[in-house]
Write a protein that holds these residues in place. Structure first.
Motif, short mmCIF file in Angstrom:
data_model
loop_
_atom_site.label_atom_id
_atom_site.label_comp_id
_atom_site.label_asym_id
_atom_site.label_seq_id
_atom_site.Cartn_x
_atom_site.Cartn_y
_atom_site.Cartn_z
N ALA A 98 0.82 -1.21 0.00
CA ALA A 98 0.00 0.00 0.00
C ALA A 98 0.86 1.26 0.00
N GLY A 99 2.18 1.10 -0.02
CA GLY A 99 3.07 2.26 -0.07
C GLY A 99 3.29 2.93 1.27
N ARG A 100 2.94 2.24 2.36
CA ARG A 100 3.12 2.85 3.68
C ARG A 100 4.57 2.77 4.14
N ASP A 101 4.87 3.51 5.20
CA ASP A 101 6.23 3.60 5.70
C ASP A 101 6.58 2.36 6.51
N THR A 102 6.93 1.32 5.81
CA THR A 102 7.38 0.10 6.46
C THR A 102 8.56 -0.45 5.69
N GLY A 103 9.45 -1.11 6.37
CA GLY A 103 10.60 -1.71 5.72
C GLY A 103 11.52 -0.69 5.09
N THR A 104 12.24 -1.15 4.07
CA THR A 104 13.20 -0.31 3.36
C THR A 104 12.84 -0.27 1.88
N TYR A 105 12.76 0.93 1.36
CA TYR A 105 12.44 1.14 -0.05
C TYR A 105 13.72 1.44 -0.81
N PHE A 106 13.98 0.66 -1.86
CA PHE A 106 15.16 0.87 -2.71
C PHE A 106 14.72 1.51 -4.02
N ARG A 107 15.19 2.70 -4.26
CA ARG A 107 14.84 3.40 -5.50
C ARG A 107 15.60 2.81 -6.69
N PRO A 108 14.97 2.81 -7.85
CA PRO A 108 15.68 2.34 -9.05
C PRO A 108 16.93 3.18 -9.30
N THR A 109 18.00 2.53 -9.69
CA THR A 109 19.26 3.23 -9.95
C THR A 109 19.63 3.19 -11.43
N GLY A 110 18.92 2.38 -12.20
CA GLY A 110 19.24 2.26 -13.62
C GLY A 110 18.00 2.07 -14.45
N ARG A 111 18.20 1.82 -15.72
CA ARG A 111 17.10 1.60 -16.64
C ARG A 111 17.05 0.12 -17.02
N ARG A 112 15.91 -0.26 -17.58
CA ARG A 112 15.80 -1.63 -18.07
C ARG A 112 16.79 -1.84 -19.20
N SER A 113 17.53 -2.94 -19.12
CA SER A 113 18.46 -3.30 -20.18
C SER A 113 17.88 -4.47 -20.96
N ALA A 114 18.59 -4.86 -22.01
CA ALA A 114 18.16 -6.03 -22.76
C ALA A 114 18.14 -7.23 -21.82
N ASP A 115 17.14 -8.08 -21.98
CA ASP A 115 17.01 -9.25 -21.10
C ASP A 115 18.30 -10.04 -20.99
N ARG A 116 18.95 -10.25 -22.12
CA ARG A 116 20.11 -11.13 -22.10
C ARG A 116 21.28 -10.52 -21.35
N LEU A 117 21.34 -9.19 -21.25
CA LEU A 117 22.45 -8.59 -20.53
C LEU A 117 22.28 -8.75 -19.02
N LEU A 118 21.06 -8.64 -18.52
CA LEU A 118 20.85 -8.90 -17.11
C LEU A 118 21.10 -10.38 -16.82
N TRP A 119 20.64 -11.23 -17.71
CA TRP A 119 20.91 -12.66 -17.59
C TRP A 119 22.41 -12.91 -17.58
N LEU A 120 23.12 -12.27 -18.48
CA LEU A 120 24.56 -12.48 -18.59
C LEU A 120 25.27 -12.06 -17.32
N ALA A 121 24.84 -10.96 -16.72
CA ALA A 121 25.53 -10.45 -15.54
C ALA A 121 25.24 -11.26 -14.29
N HIS A 122 24.00 -11.74 -14.14
CA HIS A 122 23.60 -12.28 -12.84
C HIS A 122 23.13 -13.73 -12.85
N ALA A 123 22.86 -14.29 -14.01
CA ALA A 123 22.33 -15.66 -14.02
C ALA A 123 23.19 -16.65 -14.77
N SER A 124 24.10 -16.15 -15.59
CA SER A 124 24.92 -17.07 -16.37
C SER A 124 26.05 -17.64 -15.52
N THR A 125 26.49 -18.84 -15.88
CA THR A 125 27.63 -19.47 -15.22
C THR A 125 28.80 -19.45 -16.19
N PRO A 126 29.86 -18.71 -15.88
CA PRO A 126 31.00 -18.64 -16.80
C PRO A 126 31.59 -20.03 -17.06
N ARG A 127 31.88 -20.31 -18.31
CA ARG A 127 32.48 -21.59 -18.69
C ARG A 127 34.00 -21.51 -18.68
#
Length: 384
Positions: A257-286
């Motif tokens: 509901a947007g009330r003052d609870t917990g911690t709110y993290f503001r966006p720091t960047g823009r949406r990137s191509a799906d594969r780049l987020l995948w590459l950075a955080h989900a891929s396993t380097p070979r």
């Protein structure tokens, strides 16, 4: 019942149409293992109300399979060996989904189970299929219940207690908001309960976390994550343009509901191509390529492609198109990219110009080892 808390300005919360909610094991189970039906029902009550009217969609990333399987198998605590973890997950996953199915049925809402492994988010074909499944479930009015497929996971059995998975799912389904629920009501600037420690109501970027002590796994002992994995998940999501609220499961309604609870993290960047987020955080380097200082500067600061002249070492066995880690001369990872050559081809390319390689080996070698469009710069990860 949630206490009344005033609404504050948290952009992207109250107007979020597609929401990913992640809940941890400790918020769903008893300390000794086994599902707590009242806790599950309380969470479902909140999520069903959020969905009421059909204006908002919810994807639920739920931990708890292994924890739910402990008591039925006579285990007093989460086992340390992989085989018994997988056995507990096998028993617990069925109980978890059955509980959600029954609880959401009170509101006439269907659920759909989606089990993922890190491999499903590191292979582009699987990644696309996961998106289509989740998107279709939402369009058909169901609530996808996502969990890591612990019964077949190996090295990735600890995906970050599903926190990192939740951040990736939020980006995958083009979510407007990510809500991380646990047994702690927010991020504090020190150990909660310590005199003088206070809750961080908002985090606008990495600088706000300077000097903040971030704890690891909690007291319940049924999950594998902790505050560090939640903050890391928030960093991943916000860097991709998705705002995040981190709070306790008991305050889920206030958070949505947007009330003052917990911690709110503001966006720091823009949406990137799906594969780049995948590459950075989900891929396993070979494998890995070690760069000289000039190449590190060119790749990291000028965002250029990686040429063979800047590489002086190669490790691993990989094929063209596989993800590889790019390291500085000291061995620290600085980037990740999709390589254009097999591992066995690269030694003959090291330190040489593309012009010379093309003249000696043919025009196929007059190209980048990693193209800048297939490359992401890595930000140092948080540590406990």
């Amino acid at each position: 019942m949630s206490e009344h808390r005033p609404s504050i300005h948290r952009p992207g919360v109250t107007d979020a149409r597609r929401i990913v909610v992640k809940v941890g094991s400790s918020s769903l189970t008893t300390a000794s293992g086994g599902l707590d039906a009242d806790r599950v029902d309380a969470l479902v009550d909140v999520l069903a109300k959020v969905r009421d009217g059909g204006e908002r969609e919810v994807v639920l990333v739920s931990s708890g399979a292994i924890a739910a399987g402990l008591a039925p198998l006579g285990l007093v605590r989460r086992p340390g060996d992989l085989a018994r973890q997988q056995a507990a997950a096998s028993v617990g996953q069925g109980l978890l989904v059955a509980r959600y199915t029954a609880s959401f049925a009170r509101y006439g809402v269907r659920v759909g189970q989606v089990l993922l492994t890190a491999d499903d988010t590191s292979r582009r074909g699987h990644y696309s299929n996961a998106y289509r499944t989740l998107d279709q479930l939402l369009k058909m009015g169901a609530v996808p219940v996502v969990n890591e497929n612990d019964t077949v996971a190996t090295d990735e059995i600890r995906f970050g207690d599903n926190d990192r998975l939740a951040a990736l799912v939020a980006h995958l389904v083009h979510a407007d908001l990510l809500v991380l629920l646990s047994d702690v009501d927010g991020l504090y600037d020190g150990p909660p309960g310590t005199p003088g420690v206070s809750r961080l109501a908002e985090v606008t970027g990495p600088d706000d976390l300077a000097g903040v002590t971030i704890g690891s796994a909690g007291k319940a002992g049924v999950g594998t994550g902790g505050m560090v994995t939640k903050v890391e998940a928030a960093r991943i999501a916000t860097a991709a343009g998705v705002p995040v609220v981190l709070t306790s499961a008991s305050r889920a309604a206030d958070a949505l509901a947007g009330r003052d609870t917990g911690t709110y993290f503001r966006p720091t960047g823009r949406r990137s191509a799906d594969r780049l987020l995948w590459l950075a955080h989900a891929s396993t380097p070979r494998g890995a390529l070690t760069l000289d200082e000039g190449a590190v500067q060119a790749v990291v600061e000028r965002r250029t492609s990686l040429l063979p002249a800047g590489i002086f070492a190669v490790e691993g066995e990989f094929s063209a198109g596989d993800p590889v880690e790019l390291r500085d001369p000291h061995g620290a990872p600085v980037a990740r990219g999709l390589v254009n050559f097999d591992a066995k081809e690269i030694p003959q390319l090291l330190g040489r110009s593309t012009r010379d390689l093309a003249r000696e080996l043919g025009p196929a070698y007059e190209r980048e080892v990693v193209h800048r469009d297939d490359l992401v710069i890595l930000v140092p990860r948080l540590t406990p």
